[in-house]
Motif scaffolding. Structure first.
Motif, PDB file in Angstrom:
ATOM      1  N   GLN A  49       0.825  -1.206   0.000  1.00 49.38           N
ATOM      2  CA  GLN A  49       0.000   0.000   0.000  1.00 49.38           C
ATOM      3  C   GLN A  49       0.865   1.264   0.000  1.00 49.38           C
ATOM      4  OE1 GLN A  49      -2.263  -0.854   3.526  1.00 49.38           O
ATOM      5  NE2 GLN A  49      -3.995  -1.726   2.382  1.00 49.38           N
ATOM      6  N   ALA A  50       1.905   1.267   0.822  1.00 44.91           N
ATOM      7  CA  ALA A  50       2.764   2.446   0.901  1.00 44.91           C
ATOM      8  C   ALA A  50       3.446   2.725  -0.436  1.00 44.91           C
ATOM      9  CB  ALA A  50       3.798   2.273   1.999  1.00 44.91           C
ATOM     10  N   LEU A  51       3.935   1.677  -1.096  1.00 41.79           N
ATOM     11  CA  LEU A  51       4.593   1.860  -2.387  1.00 41.79           C
ATOM     12  C   LEU A  51       3.622   2.460  -3.399  1.00 41.79           C
ATOM     13  CD1 LEU A  51       7.515   1.163  -3.257  1.00 41.79           C
ATOM     14  CD2 LEU A  51       6.587  -0.855  -4.390  1.00 41.79           C
ATOM     15  N   ALA A  52       2.367   2.042  -3.353  1.00 43.23           N
ATOM     16  CA  ALA A  52       1.354   2.585  -4.256  1.00 43.23           C
ATOM     17  C   ALA A  52       1.019   4.033  -3.914  1.00 43.23           C
ATOM     18  CB  ALA A  52       0.094   1.727  -4.198  1.00 43.23           C
ATOM     19  N   VAL A  53       0.943   4.339  -2.630  1.00 44.20           N
ATOM     20  CA  VAL A  53       0.646   5.708  -2.210  1.00 44.20           C
ATOM     21  C   VAL A  53       1.761   6.653  -2.656  1.00 44.20           C
ATOM     22  CG1 VAL A  53       0.410   7.200  -0.178  1.00 44.20           C
ATOM     23  CG2 VAL A  53      -0.850   5.042  -0.303  1.00 44.20           C
ATOM     24  N   PHE A  54       3.017   6.210  -2.552  1.00 40.60           N
ATOM     25  CA  PHE A  54       4.142   6.995  -3.050  1.00 40.60           C
ATOM     26  C   PHE A  54       4.050   7.184  -4.569  1.00 40.60           C
ATOM     27  CE2 PHE A  54       6.864   5.486   0.680  1.00 40.60           C
ATOM     28  CZ  PHE A  54       6.912   6.732   1.275  1.00 40.60           C
ATOM     29  N   GLY A  55       3.724   6.119  -5.284  1.00 37.32           N
ATOM     30  CA  GLY A  55       3.866   6.109  -6.737  1.00 37.32           C
ATOM     31  C   GLY A  55       2.633   6.442  -7.535  1.00 37.32           C
ATOM     32  N   ALA A  56       1.534   6.808  -6.886  1.00 36.83           N
ATOM     33  CA  ALA A  56       0.322   7.181  -7.627  1.00 36.83           C
ATOM     34  C   ALA A  56       0.624   8.337  -8.572  1.00 36.83           C
ATOM     35  CB  ALA A  56      -0.785   7.562  -6.647  1.00 36.83           C
ATOM     36  N   VAL A  57       0.094   8.281  -9.778  1.00 35.91           N
ATOM     37  CA  VAL A  57       0.364   9.308 -10.785  1.00 35.91           C
ATOM     38  C   VAL A  57      -0.849  10.213 -10.927  1.00 35.91           C
ATOM     39  CG1 VAL A  57       0.846   9.761 -13.215  1.00 35.91           C
ATOM     40  CG2 VAL A  57       2.026   7.897 -12.043  1.00 35.91           C
ATOM     41  N   LEU A  58      -0.689  11.463 -10.505  1.00 37.70           N
ATOM     42  CA  LEU A  58      -1.698  12.501 -10.661  1.00 37.70           C
ATOM     43  C   LEU A  58      -1.021  13.827 -10.360  1.00 37.70           C
ATOM     44  CD1 LEU A  58      -4.134  12.320  -7.587  1.00 37.70           C
ATOM     45  CD2 LEU A  58      -2.024  11.044  -7.720  1.00 37.70           C
ATOM     46  N   PRO A  59      -1.612  14.938 -10.760  1.00 38.58           N
ATOM     47  CA  PRO A  59      -0.975  16.229 -10.486  1.00 38.58           C
ATOM     48  C   PRO A  59      -0.662  16.384  -9.001  1.00 38.58           C
ATOM     49  CG  PRO A  59      -2.801  16.505 -12.015  1.00 38.58           C
ATOM     50  CD  PRO A  59      -2.851  15.083 -11.540  1.00 38.58           C
ATOM     51  N   VAL A  60       0.462  17.043  -8.701  1.00 44.90           N
ATOM     52  CA  VAL A  60       0.948  17.078  -7.331  1.00 44.90           C
ATOM     53  C   VAL A  60      -0.060  17.721  -6.377  1.00 44.90           C
ATOM     54  CG1 VAL A  60       2.236  19.229  -7.725  1.00 44.90           C
ATOM     55  CG2 VAL A  60       2.916  17.684  -5.872  1.00 44.90           C
ATOM     56  N   THR A  61      -0.808  18.725  -6.834  1.00 45.29           N
ATOM     57  CA  THR A  61      -1.803  19.355  -5.957  1.00 45.29           C
ATOM     58  C   THR A  61      -2.872  18.353  -5.547  1.00 45.29           C
ATOM     59  OG1 THR A  61      -1.436  21.499  -7.026  1.00 45.29           O
ATOM     60  CG2 THR A  61      -3.460  21.248  -5.757  1.00 45.29           C
ATOM     61  N   GLU A  62      -3.351  17.549  -6.500  1.00 46.95           N
ATOM     62  CA  GLU A  62      -4.367  16.543  -6.203  1.00 46.95           C
ATOM     63  C   GLU A  62      -3.771  15.411  -5.365  1.00 46.95           C
ATOM     64  OE1 GLU A  62      -8.000  14.359  -6.230  1.00 46.95           O
ATOM     65  OE2 GLU A  62      -7.443  16.469  -6.410  1.00 46.95           O
ATOM     66  N   HIS A  63      -2.536  15.049  -5.657  1.00 49.04           N
ATOM     67  CA  HIS A  63      -1.869  14.009  -4.863  1.00 49.04           C
ATOM     68  C   HIS A  63      -1.785  14.452  -3.399  1.00 49.04           C
ATOM     69  CE1 HIS A  63       1.556  10.760  -5.023  1.00 49.04           C
ATOM     70  NE2 HIS A  63       0.598  10.456  -4.161  1.00 49.04           N
ATOM     71  N   ASN A  64      -1.378  15.688  -3.195  1.00 48.04           N
ATOM     72  CA  ASN A  64      -1.269  16.202  -1.824  1.00 48.04           C
ATOM     73  C   ASN A  64      -2.620  16.180  -1.113  1.00 48.04           C
ATOM     74  OD1 ASN A  64       1.430  16.627  -2.268  1.00 48.04           O
ATOM     75  ND2 ASN A  64       1.309  18.854  -2.346  1.00 48.04           N
ATOM     76  N   ARG A  65      -3.679  16.523  -1.837  1.00 48.08           N
ATOM     77  CA  ARG A  65      -5.015  16.532  -1.224  1.00 48.08           C
ATOM     78  C   ARG A  65      -5.417  15.125  -0.776  1.00 48.08           C
ATOM     79  NH1 ARG A  65     -10.161  15.634  -2.097  1.00 48.08           N
ATOM     80  NH2 ARG A  65      -9.816  14.731  -4.151  1.00 48.08           N
ATOM     81  N   LEU A  66      -5.155  14.132  -1.627  1.00 45.83           N
ATOM     82  CA  LEU A  66      -5.496  12.761  -1.260  1.00 45.83           C
ATOM     83  C   LEU A  66      -4.608  12.238  -0.128  1.00 45.83           C
ATOM     84  CD1 LEU A  66      -6.244  11.052  -4.702  1.00 45.83           C
ATOM     85  CD2 LEU A  66      -7.841  11.482  -2.826  1.00 45.83           C
ATOM     86  N   LEU A  67      -3.354  12.644  -0.109  1.00 44.83           N
ATOM     87  CA  LEU A  67      -2.471  12.213   0.970  1.00 44.83           C
ATOM     88  C   LEU A  67      -2.941  12.777   2.315  1.00 44.83           C
ATOM     89  CD1 LEU A  67       1.017  12.593  -0.766  1.00 44.83           C
ATOM     90  CD2 LEU A  67      -0.080  10.452  -0.111  1.00 44.83           C
ATOM     91  N   ARG A  68      -3.371  14.021   2.306  1.00 46.81           N
ATOM     92  CA  ARG A  68      -3.888  14.605   3.549  1.00 46.81           C
ATOM     93  C   ARG A  68      -5.152  13.876   4.007  1.00 46.81           C
ATOM     94  NH1 ARG A  68      -2.497  19.485   0.638  1.00 46.81           N
ATOM     95  NH2 ARG A  68      -0.582  20.389   1.529  1.00 46.81           N
ATOM     96  N   ALA A  69      -5.996  13.546   3.041  1.00 51.13           N
ATOM     97  CA  ALA A  69      -7.215  12.799   3.389  1.00 51.13           C
ATOM     98  C   ALA A  69      -6.866  11.419   3.934  1.00 51.13           C
ATOM     99  CB  ALA A  69      -8.120  12.678   2.167  1.00 51.13           C
ATOM    100  N   LEU A  70      -5.865  10.785   3.357  1.00 54.70           N
ATOM    101  CA  LEU A  70      -5.422   9.473   3.846  1.00 54.70           C
ATOM    102  C   LEU A  70      -4.957   9.561   5.295  1.00 54.70           C
ATOM    103  CD1 LEU A  70      -4.567   6.470   3.322  1.00 54.70           C
ATOM    104  CD2 LEU A  70      -2.332   7.386   2.617  1.00 54.70           C
TER     105      LEU A  70
END
Length: 354
Positions: free
Chosen positions: A190-211
């Protein structure tokens, strides 16, 4: 919509093709300064191989003595598996990446019908000298000009600063994700996938905060720290975790090493030094530096075992292992090496987990 974790896992599984409507730049190697790609208004997509595929097309141009992950990447480029790639940046992070760059450049020249994207080499050196800083600074200035030509966007200081801050924020969030994994609230897969998800960095950051705000299950198992070859896919992690372990950390540049060093000051000069001094990876750092980093990182993760996984034709990690094993002794952490492994698999002749 799914939970934040489910959405991040989906973005990881659906990395290719990238989202339509954006200028997409494929990236090979961790020395590509993705901040500059973001500043140019493009989407950086780091290219991974696919274990188990027929890499005959890649072997045709690179031969069989190359790291099989690079063979897989070249094969996927030749067969169009990555979908839309407008351009390609390749860093000189290891010999396999450099050979891949030259192969793509020559194939574009000799066989334009293959449709390979225009490519540019990002040559980052890692010696701790001011002359190295000047050299890398010249290469980054050259890259800025290339990106401006490719995208038609001028990379002003404010645009670069904004992109640096976004990516540093993501590195801070990745560190928090690593803390979740150390608490066994995420698996290594799961961690490797969370690191490597491909999407714009702003959206990635939003999902990481939600996680990080999510309720997550707690996992159990023997705590393993991975060193050796890098992992651009989760197959080895999955094999270990299916046998009852949890990969709680690693020292390669698809995982925890992504977040080890921040840029800090949002300037091009600081960005140059971040990539010059980033590491330590097996291909770019001294044996002593690798050993010290691995031992401390494994201890910080509460690892019960350090496993050095070495892919076939990846020659650097075996040189590190004796020093790593010795550096782990004061921490009371045993270490074992699995050498000459097939890409994406681990041959567990001895069942040491459970």
């Amino acid at each position: 919509m799914g939970t934040p974790l489910e959405r991040l896992l989906d973005h990881y599984e659906q990395r290719y093709p990238a989202a339509s409507g954006e200028f997409v730049i494929g990236c090979v190697g961790q020395d590509v300064p993705v901040e500059l790609v973001t500043a140019a208004g493009a989407l950086p997509v780091r290219l991974a191989g696919r274990p188990g595929m027929d890499v005959t097309p890649g072997e045709t141009y690179l031969g069989r003595g190359v790291d099989p992950s690079a063979l897989s990447v070249l094969t996927r480029l030749l067969t169009g598996e990555y979908g839309r790639l407008d351009r390609l940046l390749v860093s000189r992070d290891c010999e396999a990446s450099l050979r891949l760059f030259y192969a793509v450049r020559e194939l574009r020249r000799l066989e334009p019908g293959l449709g390979l994207p225009e490519t540019h080499l990002v040559d980052v050196l890692h010696l701790p000298h001011w002359t190295t800083t000047r050299y890398v600074g010249s290469r980054f200035a050259e890259l800025v000009a290339v990106l401006e030509r490719w995208t038609g966007t001028r990379l002003t200081a404010p645009r670069i600063a904004s992109a640096i801050m976004l990516h540093d924020a993501r590195r801070d969030l990745w560190r928090a994700v690593s803390a979740l994994r150390r608490d066994l609230r995420l698996t290594g897969v799961q961690a490797l996938a969370v690191f490597g998800a491909v999407l714009p960095v702003t959206e990635h950051n939003r999902l990481l905060r939600a996680l990080l705000r999510s309720d997550l299950d707690v996992h159990t198992g023997r705590r393993i720290f991975l060193t050796g070859s890098s992992h651009d896919n989760p197959e080895v992690y999955r094999s270990l975790e299916e046998l009852g372990s949890v990969v709680v950390g690693e020292d390669h540049d698809w995982g925890d090493l992504l977040a080890t060093r921040l840029v800090g000051e949002p300037t091009l000069a600081a960005l140059v030094e971040r990539y010059q001094y980033n590491g330590p990876t097996a291909a770019r750092a001294s044996i002593a530096a690798r050993a010290a980093h691995t031992a401390q990182a494994a201890a910080d993760c509460g690892a019960e075992l350090v496993l050095s996984y070495v892919r076939r034709n990846d020659d650097a990690p075996p040189w590190d292992f004796p020093a790593q094993k010795e550096a782990l002794r004061p921490h009371g952490i045993p270490a074992v090496m699995f050498d000459r492994q097939d890409y994406g698999s681990i041959h567990l002749a001895e069942v040491f987990v459970g």
